[in-house]
Motif scaffolding. Sequence first.
Motif, short mmCIF file in Angstrom:
data_model
loop_
_atom_site.label_atom_id
_atom_site.label_comp_id
_atom_site.label_asym_id
_atom_site.label_seq_id
_atom_site.Cartn_x
_atom_site.Cartn_y
_atom_site.Cartn_z
N GLN A 310 0.84 -1.19 0.00
CA GLN A 310 0.00 0.00 0.00
C GLN A 310 0.88 1.24 0.00
N VAL A 311 0.53 2.20 -0.85
CA VAL A 311 1.25 3.46 -0.94
C VAL A 311 0.28 4.59 -0.63
N ARG A 312 0.64 5.44 0.34
CA ARG A 312 -0.22 6.55 0.74
C ARG A 312 0.48 7.86 0.39
N ILE A 313 -0.21 8.74 -0.33
CA ILE A 313 0.39 10.00 -0.78
C ILE A 313 -0.54 11.16 -0.43
N LYS A 314 0.03 12.18 0.22
CA LYS A 314 -0.69 13.43 0.45
C LYS A 314 -0.14 14.48 -0.51
N HIS A 315 -1.02 15.27 -1.10
CA HIS A 315 -0.56 16.26 -2.07
C HIS A 315 -1.47 17.48 -2.06
N ARG A 316 -0.96 18.56 -2.66
CA ARG A 316 -1.75 19.77 -2.86
C ARG A 316 -1.58 20.22 -4.32
N GLN A 322 -5.66 19.11 -13.28
CA GLN A 322 -4.40 18.48 -13.68
C GLN A 322 -4.23 17.08 -13.10
N LEU A 323 -5.04 16.75 -12.10
CA LEU A 323 -4.88 15.45 -11.46
C LEU A 323 -5.10 14.29 -12.42
N ARG A 324 -5.92 14.53 -13.45
CA ARG A 324 -6.19 13.42 -14.38
C ARG A 324 -4.93 12.98 -15.12
N ASP A 325 -3.90 13.86 -15.11
CA ASP A 325 -2.66 13.51 -15.81
C ASP A 325 -1.56 13.01 -14.87
N VAL A 326 -1.87 12.93 -13.56
CA VAL A 326 -0.85 12.51 -12.59
C VAL A 326 -1.15 11.07 -12.17
N ARG A 327 -0.13 10.21 -12.28
CA ARG A 327 -0.36 8.79 -12.03
C ARG A 327 0.80 8.20 -11.22
N LEU A 328 0.50 7.12 -10.55
CA LEU A 328 1.53 6.30 -9.90
C LEU A 328 1.60 4.99 -10.65
N PRO A 346 -7.96 14.05 -5.37
CA PRO A 346 -7.68 15.23 -4.53
C PRO A 346 -7.30 14.82 -3.11
N GLY A 347 -6.44 15.64 -2.49
CA GLY A 347 -6.08 15.44 -1.08
C GLY A 347 -5.16 14.27 -0.88
N GLU A 348 -5.62 13.30 -0.11
CA GLU A 348 -4.82 12.11 0.19
C GLU A 348 -5.34 10.94 -0.62
#
Length: 357
Positions: A310-316, A322-328, A346-348
């Motif tokens: 499990q990978v947990r990421i917090k971001h702003r 733009q989130l639709r273009d950000v991936r892990l 969004p968020g965490e």
Amino acid sequence: MTTYNPRRFAIASGLLAGLAILLLLQSISSINFKREPELSISLLPMNGLAREQFAFTEFAAKVTDPKETQAAAEYASGQARRALRSKPLAPKSHAILAMAEPDSSVRSEIISLAASLNRRDLALQGLWLNEKLSEGNFPATIEALDQILRVHPQHSEQFFPVLAEALEDQRTIPEFAQLLQGPLPWKTGFLRYAVRQRQLQPNLALLRMQIGFEGEPIDRSLIAGLVRQGLYSEAHGLYAHIIENPPVGSELTIGPWRSAYPPFDWYFVNDAGFRVQPSLNGETLDIAVRSGRGGVIIEKFIPAPTGAAQVRIKHRIAPLQQLRDVRLQANCAGSGTPYFDGRFKPGEVVFDLPQAP
């Protein structure tokens, strides 16, 4: 009152004058023997240096192929013997006579004895080196190369490949470890050369486990080279060793975003309009992406989990569209196809990664 014998004075003056002329001729001959050895010999027939140079010039002129070495040496051996009559320790003359000798045991004896008397002459030391290489005597080969490189550092590029050839044999690692653990004028230059040689990288990694290479750039290049060869286990083992035993003077970043040794430390993209860097507090990342830019922004290799992860990421990240273009993405090393591909929210966001295939 001091008296003198006119006859004795005349004889002494004559001797001094003769000595002065002899010294003058010697001086002229010594200046010219490298450029014009034949003129030097005619000025002073006893000039062993000039005869030696003349013999070596004759030898070199006859060699157009390595197979012609013995014949060329035989041709120049007469001058070499004449040189030795005037200068018994003339190193190049010994080298010529050794190359002219058809009996291998006699040749080896000549080279061994002459090389023990002169550690500076490149031709003689080259023959000594060749003898040790042909015998497969790696400790003596490495010792001979060390002597040559200490005295003739300007010839490093010619001799580094020979040293590298010795390092290809894993049995030489103890000798290299003993030699390279101390300060050497050619050490850093050789390591920079060796780390670029793909075939040497596995043995260099074993060597690095025993001694320090005194420089993060060499360590970084070695780890990256092993990864490019697909030697991930060896690369990660070396990385772990370096982190546990950092180089002297190293300033490894302490924190979650260490980037000293990618790909096992973080890789951050750093282009104009497309950049990632740790924030001033060292806990978060600052990301700057200009419109129209894209690609991998951060990356790190980790040992594959034994099960799901499990990978947990917090971001702003803003604006939200733009989130639709950000991936892990998660890939197995060497595979171009991710086995996991998740979009940010969004968020965490929590990503549940399946077990790696």
